[in-house]
Scaffold this motif. Structure first.
Motif, PDB file in Angstrom:
ATOM      1  N   PHE A 175     105.591 -78.758 -48.201  1.00 11.20           N
ATOM      2  CA  PHE A 175     106.736 -77.994 -48.700  1.00 11.20           C
ATOM      3  C   PHE A 175     108.011 -78.420 -47.993  1.00 11.20           C
ATOM      4  O   PHE A 175     107.971 -78.941 -46.877  1.00 11.20           O
ATOM      5  CB  PHE A 175     106.520 -76.492 -48.454  1.00 11.20           C
ATOM      6  CG  PHE A 175     105.726 -75.798 -49.517  1.00 11.20           C
ATOM      7  CD1 PHE A 175     106.361 -75.153 -50.573  1.00 11.20           C
ATOM      8  CD2 PHE A 175     104.341 -75.774 -49.470  1.00 11.20           C
ATOM      9  CE1 PHE A 175     105.629 -74.507 -51.544  1.00 11.20           C
ATOM     10  CE2 PHE A 175     103.603 -75.129 -50.444  1.00 11.20           C
ATOM     11  CZ  PHE A 175     104.246 -74.488 -51.487  1.00 11.20           C
ATOM     12  N   GLN A 179     110.433 -71.570 -45.298  1.00 10.83           N
ATOM     13  CA  GLN A 179     111.069 -70.515 -46.072  1.00 10.83           C
ATOM     14  C   GLN A 179     110.791 -70.679 -47.563  1.00 10.83           C
ATOM     15  O   GLN A 179     110.495 -69.705 -48.259  1.00 10.83           O
ATOM     16  CB  GLN A 179     112.576 -70.507 -45.812  1.00 10.83           C
ATOM     17  CG  GLN A 179     113.292 -69.285 -46.350  1.00 10.83           C
ATOM     18  CD  GLN A 179     112.830 -67.992 -45.710  1.00 10.83           C
ATOM     19  OE1 GLN A 179     112.475 -67.958 -44.541  1.00 10.83           O
ATOM     20  NE2 GLN A 179     112.807 -66.927 -46.486  1.00 10.83           N
ATOM     21  N   ALA A 180     110.868 -71.915 -48.055  1.00 11.90           N
ATOM     22  CA  ALA A 180     110.581 -72.161 -49.469  1.00 11.90           C
ATOM     23  C   ALA A 180     109.132 -71.842 -49.795  1.00 11.90           C
ATOM     24  O   ALA A 180     108.823 -71.320 -50.874  1.00 11.90           O
ATOM     25  CB  ALA A 180     110.894 -73.614 -49.818  1.00 11.90           C
ATOM     26  N   SER A 181     108.242 -72.139 -48.863  1.00  6.99           N
ATOM     27  CA  SER A 181     106.822 -71.897 -49.135  1.00  6.99           C
ATOM     28  C   SER A 181     106.497 -70.410 -49.167  1.00  6.99           C
ATOM     29  O   SER A 181     105.617 -69.981 -49.923  1.00  6.99           O
ATOM     30  CB  SER A 181     105.959 -72.596 -48.075  1.00  6.99           C
ATOM     31  OG  SER A 181     106.171 -72.035 -46.800  1.00  6.99           O
ATOM     32  N   SER A 183     108.314 -67.902 -50.337  1.00  8.24           N
ATOM     33  CA  SER A 183     108.609 -67.369 -51.676  1.00  8.24           C
ATOM     34  C   SER A 183     107.527 -67.771 -52.666  1.00  8.24           C
ATOM     35  O   SER A 183     107.078 -66.961 -53.485  1.00  8.24           O
ATOM     36  CB  SER A 183     109.970 -67.890 -52.152  1.00  8.24           C
ATOM     37  OG  SER A 183     111.007 -67.439 -51.324  1.00  8.24           O
ATOM     38  N   THR A 184     107.087 -69.028 -52.597  1.00 11.54           N
ATOM     39  CA  THR A 184     106.050 -69.511 -53.508  1.00 11.54           C
ATOM     40  C   THR A 184     104.727 -68.782 -53.275  1.00 11.54           C
ATOM     41  O   THR A 184     104.046 -68.364 -54.222  1.00 11.54           O
ATOM     42  CB  THR A 184     105.857 -71.024 -53.321  1.00 11.54           C
ATOM     43  OG1 THR A 184     107.039 -71.693 -53.755  1.00 11.54           O
ATOM     44  CG2 THR A 184     104.675 -71.532 -54.125  1.00 11.54           C
ATOM     45  N   ALA A 209     112.205 -63.187 -48.288  1.00 19.27           N
ATOM     46  CA  ALA A 209     111.463 -63.880 -49.352  1.00 19.27           C
ATOM     47  C   ALA A 209     110.691 -62.884 -50.209  1.00 19.27           C
ATOM     48  O   ALA A 209     110.656 -62.997 -51.443  1.00 19.27           O
ATOM     49  CB  ALA A 209     110.510 -64.904 -48.739  1.00 19.27           C
ATOM     50  N   ALA A 337     104.811 -74.266 -56.881  1.00 20.87           N
ATOM     51  CA  ALA A 337     105.677 -75.152 -56.107  1.00 20.87           C
ATOM     52  C   ALA A 337     106.269 -76.248 -56.987  1.00 20.87           C
ATOM     53  O   ALA A 337     107.452 -76.594 -56.866  1.00 20.87           O
ATOM     54  CB  ALA A 337     104.894 -75.763 -54.949  1.00 20.87           C
ATOM     55  N   GLU A 340     109.056 -75.043 -59.037  1.00 20.02           N
ATOM     56  CA  GLU A 340     110.251 -74.727 -58.262  1.00 20.02           C
ATOM     57  C   GLU A 340     110.989 -75.980 -57.806  1.00 20.02           C
ATOM     58  O   GLU A 340     112.220 -76.053 -57.870  1.00 20.02           O
ATOM     59  CB  GLU A 340     109.851 -73.890 -57.042  1.00 20.02           C
ATOM     60  CG  GLU A 340     111.011 -73.334 -56.243  1.00 20.02           C
ATOM     61  CD  GLU A 340     111.728 -72.195 -56.944  1.00 20.02           C
ATOM     62  OE1 GLU A 340     112.866 -71.897 -56.543  1.00 20.02           O
ATOM     63  OE2 GLU A 340     111.151 -71.610 -57.890  1.00 20.02           O
ATOM     64  N   ALA A 341     110.251 -76.982 -57.282  1.00 20.66           N
ATOM     65  CA  ALA A 341     110.928 -78.125 -56.660  1.00 20.66           C
ATOM     66  C   ALA A 341     110.344 -79.484 -57.034  1.00 20.66           C
ATOM     67  O   ALA A 341     110.853 -80.502 -56.586  1.00 20.66           O
ATOM     68  CB  ALA A 341     110.898 -77.965 -55.135  1.00 20.66           C
TER      69      ALA A 341
END
Length: 469
Positions: A175, A179-181, A183-184, A209, A337, A340-341
């Motif tokens: 990831f 922080q991004a992970s 939320s996922t 998150a 994931a 999202e990205a």
């Protein structure tokens, strides 16, 4: 004969521009070469200087023109009120730990280690090598570079006890930071409106998150040694929750480290309730007295979803984290994931892998332990001397923070303001509580810049506390 230096041309053109109308076209480069007896390169240098000063603007293929004066006017964004609608209840301001300040303040609030605690030489060399490789131009696999997946899996597997199956590289998802992970994970495993058990206090980023995803937070009391297992059991029974977010090793902010017995009990509860434990191993590389043994190393049944970030220990510029999940949970997280990205920068993955596989990485971590211990003890000693009413209930054996209990009548918001006015930036503990704070706290980071100023920072805290007494 004119001086052919670009400075002389700039001065001459400024006189011409002062008398010209906005939007007037300057003489051509060829005409200026003739007029000033200068080379084309010198003329172009003069025009670039004027453009950088905002005096002229160049339109390729057309010419160079006197820049029109733009009169400032107030902006009207009123239309956005109707377009955006009411402010979402969960929206929070930027956390104190992310605020930046000038170098002349004593910064005890930051969430990141000082530059001198980073493996800077390894990072710079890794960027140089990565720029010469395929990672600079190739698209990486959605789940991450296979070599980096293997490294994350091997790191966790090395702590697995006999009889426990270690994770496979295919269990890993890379990831762009933890922080991004979060939320996922919350979206994929918990879902909007569903309950998520969290320690209280806990990491402010996890609270944010969860709120952004619309997860229902259920606080479980957690002290210097971790959550109360009886309260945790009651929360599982009462809410029907299927997930717990926790930091078993050197929790942010308390510094708590779970005992072996507590780890076993939490795993037993998760298995009994068919639930996930989302383990945030944020301080894996910041152990001082001993190495971190992740909770996930004890589990091969897919109950623990494990997260380890390298952004703090390698470099804030290398936002890479590894997530280990087994079974259908891993596929669900990966699908979210990708939506999202799509994928994480192959360049950053290559840099992270390069750093952590260098022999110098282990050398750096060993030296870092001593530096962290010295900083922690310096701040702790200063607080005891200058702010004796501010208590640290448990000295953390790892991590980056001291969790400081203040006298009950303390107005924490006022204390933070008074300290900042005196040049000391601190973080109020309120931001780490998912419900009402159970006391007055500060979270102080001993890994920040200028440790020599820690005694002065503690003196200011003590002085401001005394004013409230």
């Amino acid at each position: 004969m004119y001086d052919n230096s670009s400075a002389r041309i700039v001065a001459g053109l400024r006189e011409w521009i002062a008398a010209a109308a906005p939007g007037a076209r300057l003489p051509s480069s060829r005409a200026l070469v003739t007029q000033y007896g200068a080379s084309p390169v010198t003329v172009q240098k003069a025009l670039h200087t004027l453009a950088s000063q905002g005096v002229v603007e160049t339109r390729p293929g057309v010419g160079t023109f006197v820049r029109a004066v733009r009169v400032p006017r107030p902006h009207d964004y009123g239309w956005q009120t109707a377009a955006l609608g009411p402010r979402p209840k969960a929206v929070q301001q930027l956390a104190t730990a992310l605020h930046t300040h000038s170098n002349d303040v004593i910064a005890l609030h930051s969430g990141y280690p000082d530059r001198e605690l980073l493996p800077e030489r390894l990072v710079r060399a890794a960027f140089t090598r990565a720029a010469r490789g395929d990672a600079a131009v190739a698209r990486p696999p959605a789940a991450g570079l296979p070599e980096l997946q293997t490294w994350f899996a091997a790191e966790l597997g090395s702590a697995a006890p006999v009889g426990t199956t270690p994770p496979a590289p295919s269990d890993v998802i890379v990831f762009p930071g933890s922080q991004a992970s979060l939320s996922t994970i919350f979206r994929a495993l918990v879902g909007t409106g569903r309950p998520l058990l969290v320690e209280s206090p806990t990491y402010w980023g996890a609270i944010l998150a969860a709120e952004q995803v619309g997860v229902q937070l259920v606080p479980v009391p957690s002290g210097p040694h971790g959550p109360d297992p009886d309260e945790l059991a009651r929360a599982f029974d009462r809410t029907g929750a299927r997930a717990l977010y926790a930091q078993p090793s050197y929790a942010n902010p308390t510094g708590a480290r779970w005992s072996s017995d507590l780890s076993d009990e939490v795993l037993r509860l998760a298995r009994a309730h068919g639930a996930f434990v989302i383990e945030d191993d944020w301080a894996h590389d910041f152990g001082i007295a001993q190495d971190v043994v992740p909770l996930a190393a004890r589990d091969d049944g897919g109950h623990v979803v494990y997260l380890r970030s390298l952004a703090k220990s390698v470099s804030p510029a290398v936002r890479v984290a590894g997530l280990v999940a087994r079974g259908p949970a891993r596929e669900r997280i990966l699908a979210d994931a990708q939506a999202e990205a799509m994928y994480v920068s192959g360049m950053l993955q290559a840099v992270a892998l390069d750093v952590v596989t260098q022999p110098g990485w282990r050398t750096h971590l060993r030296a870092q332990r001593q530096r962290l211990a010295a900083r922690r003890d310096l701040l702790l000693g200063a607080l005891r001397e200058y702010a004796p009413t501010a208590r640290v209930e448990v000295v953390p054996q790892g991590g980056l923070n001291l969790w400081v209990r203040l006298p009950d009548p303390t107005d924490v918001a006022r204390l933070v303001r008074d300290c900042e006015t005196a040049g000391v930036v601190v973080a109020a503990g309120d931001e780490w509580f998912p419900a009402e704070p159970t006391g007055a706290y500060l979270r102080l980071n001993y890994s920040g810049p200028n440790p020599g100023a820690f005694p002065e920072g503690a003196r200011v805290i003590g002085e401001m506390l005394a004013r409230q007494g």
